[in-house]
Design a protein around this motif. Sequence first.
Motif, PDB file in Angstrom:
ATOM      1  N   HIS A  82       0.805  -1.174   0.161  1.00  0.00           N
ATOM      2  CA  HIS A  82      -0.042   0.076   0.014  1.00  0.00           C
ATOM      3  C   HIS A  82       1.036   1.356  -0.067  1.00  0.00           C
ATOM      4  O   HIS A  82       0.533   2.217  -0.863  1.00  0.00           O
ATOM      5  CB  HIS A  82      -0.846   0.001   0.944  1.00  0.00           C
ATOM      6  N   ARG A 109     -10.070  -8.376   4.037  1.00  0.00           N
ATOM      7  CA  ARG A 109     -10.993  -7.629   4.509  1.00  0.00           C
ATOM      8  C   ARG A 109     -10.744  -6.818   5.840  1.00  0.00           C
ATOM      9  O   ARG A 109     -11.148  -5.695   5.789  1.00  0.00           O
ATOM     10  CB  ARG A 109     -12.093  -8.561   4.761  1.00  0.00           C
ATOM     11  N   ALA A 111      -8.065  -5.295   6.095  1.00  0.00           N
ATOM     12  CA  ALA A 111      -7.235  -4.141   5.797  1.00  0.00           C
ATOM     13  C   ALA A 111      -8.019  -3.018   4.879  1.00  0.00           C
ATOM     14  O   ALA A 111      -7.796  -2.168   4.488  1.00  0.00           O
ATOM     15  CB  ALA A 111      -6.192  -4.755   4.631  1.00  0.00           C
ATOM     16  N   GLY A 112      -9.431  -3.358   4.611  1.00  0.00           N
ATOM     17  CA  GLY A 112     -10.351  -2.346   4.191  1.00  0.00           C
ATOM     18  C   GLY A 112     -10.630  -2.849   2.599  1.00  0.00           C
ATOM     19  O   GLY A 112     -11.579  -2.053   2.017  1.00  0.00           O
ATOM     20  N   TYR A 113     -10.441  -3.962   2.502  1.00  0.00           N
ATOM     21  CA  TYR A 113     -10.758  -4.459   0.857  1.00  0.00           C
ATOM     22  C   TYR A 113     -12.391  -4.916   1.006  1.00  0.00           C
ATOM     23  O   TYR A 113     -12.753  -5.489   2.040  1.00  0.00           O
ATOM     24  CB  TYR A 113     -10.189  -5.352   0.381  1.00  0.00           C
ATOM     25  N   ARG A 114     -13.012  -4.703  -0.277  1.00  0.00           N
ATOM     26  CA  ARG A 114     -14.398  -5.112  -0.724  1.00  0.00           C
ATOM     27  C   ARG A 114     -14.190  -5.731  -1.868  1.00  0.00           C
ATOM     28  O   ARG A 114     -13.633  -5.642  -2.656  1.00  0.00           O
ATOM     29  CB  ARG A 114     -15.239  -3.822  -0.316  1.00  0.00           C
ATOM     30  N   ALA A 131      -9.415  -1.493  -2.569  1.00  0.00           N
ATOM     31  CA  ALA A 131      -9.518  -0.934  -1.317  1.00  0.00           C
ATOM     32  C   ALA A 131      -9.083   0.371  -1.598  1.00  0.00           C
ATOM     33  O   ALA A 131      -8.258   0.972  -2.623  1.00  0.00           O
ATOM     34  CB  ALA A 131      -8.396  -1.375  -0.495  1.00  0.00           C
ATOM     35  N   ASP A 132      -9.761   1.431  -1.019  1.00  0.00           N
ATOM     36  CA  ASP A 132      -9.604   2.935  -0.992  1.00  0.00           C
ATOM     37  C   ASP A 132      -8.347   3.334  -0.268  1.00  0.00           C
ATOM     38  O   ASP A 132      -8.419   3.122   0.896  1.00  0.00           O
ATOM     39  CB  ASP A 132     -10.766   3.570  -0.608  1.00  0.00           C
TER      40      ASP A 132
END
Length: 134
Positions: A82, A109, A111-114, A131-132
């Motif tokens: 990242h 997930r 780590a903010g992944y969708r 992920a943003d």
Amino acid sequence: MGSRQLGRPATEAEIDEFVRTNSSAGMVPPKGAFLVARVAGRAVGCVGVRWLDEATGEVKRMYVGPAGRGLGLGRLLLSAAHDAIRASGRTRSRLDTRGELTEAIGLYRAAGYREIPRYNDNPYAQQWFEADLS
């Protein structure tokens, strides 16, 4: 990894074919980066990133070998990927994975992944994530 994906021991020919058809050439500057985790000087994990477009980096080839497992290296490698994506000026990360890699999916997930629709033609992938990073 090949054996896990196949559900049986991978043959040398299958491993050679995978390496031949899945080049890591795009994961070096200026097209990306390849990072290696070391413990006591020994390589125990890696992750690559490559640039998909002006806004998006893609995480590829993340792997932690048996000697590095349980040390939080997966989380550190993903964070380093990242950082590389952000350092390139990009604000979004994508990745693909196989459904049976439940530990990796849990990490992504957390780590903010969708989950998103398929964005590439990787024949080994079963799930796609974004992920943003902004």
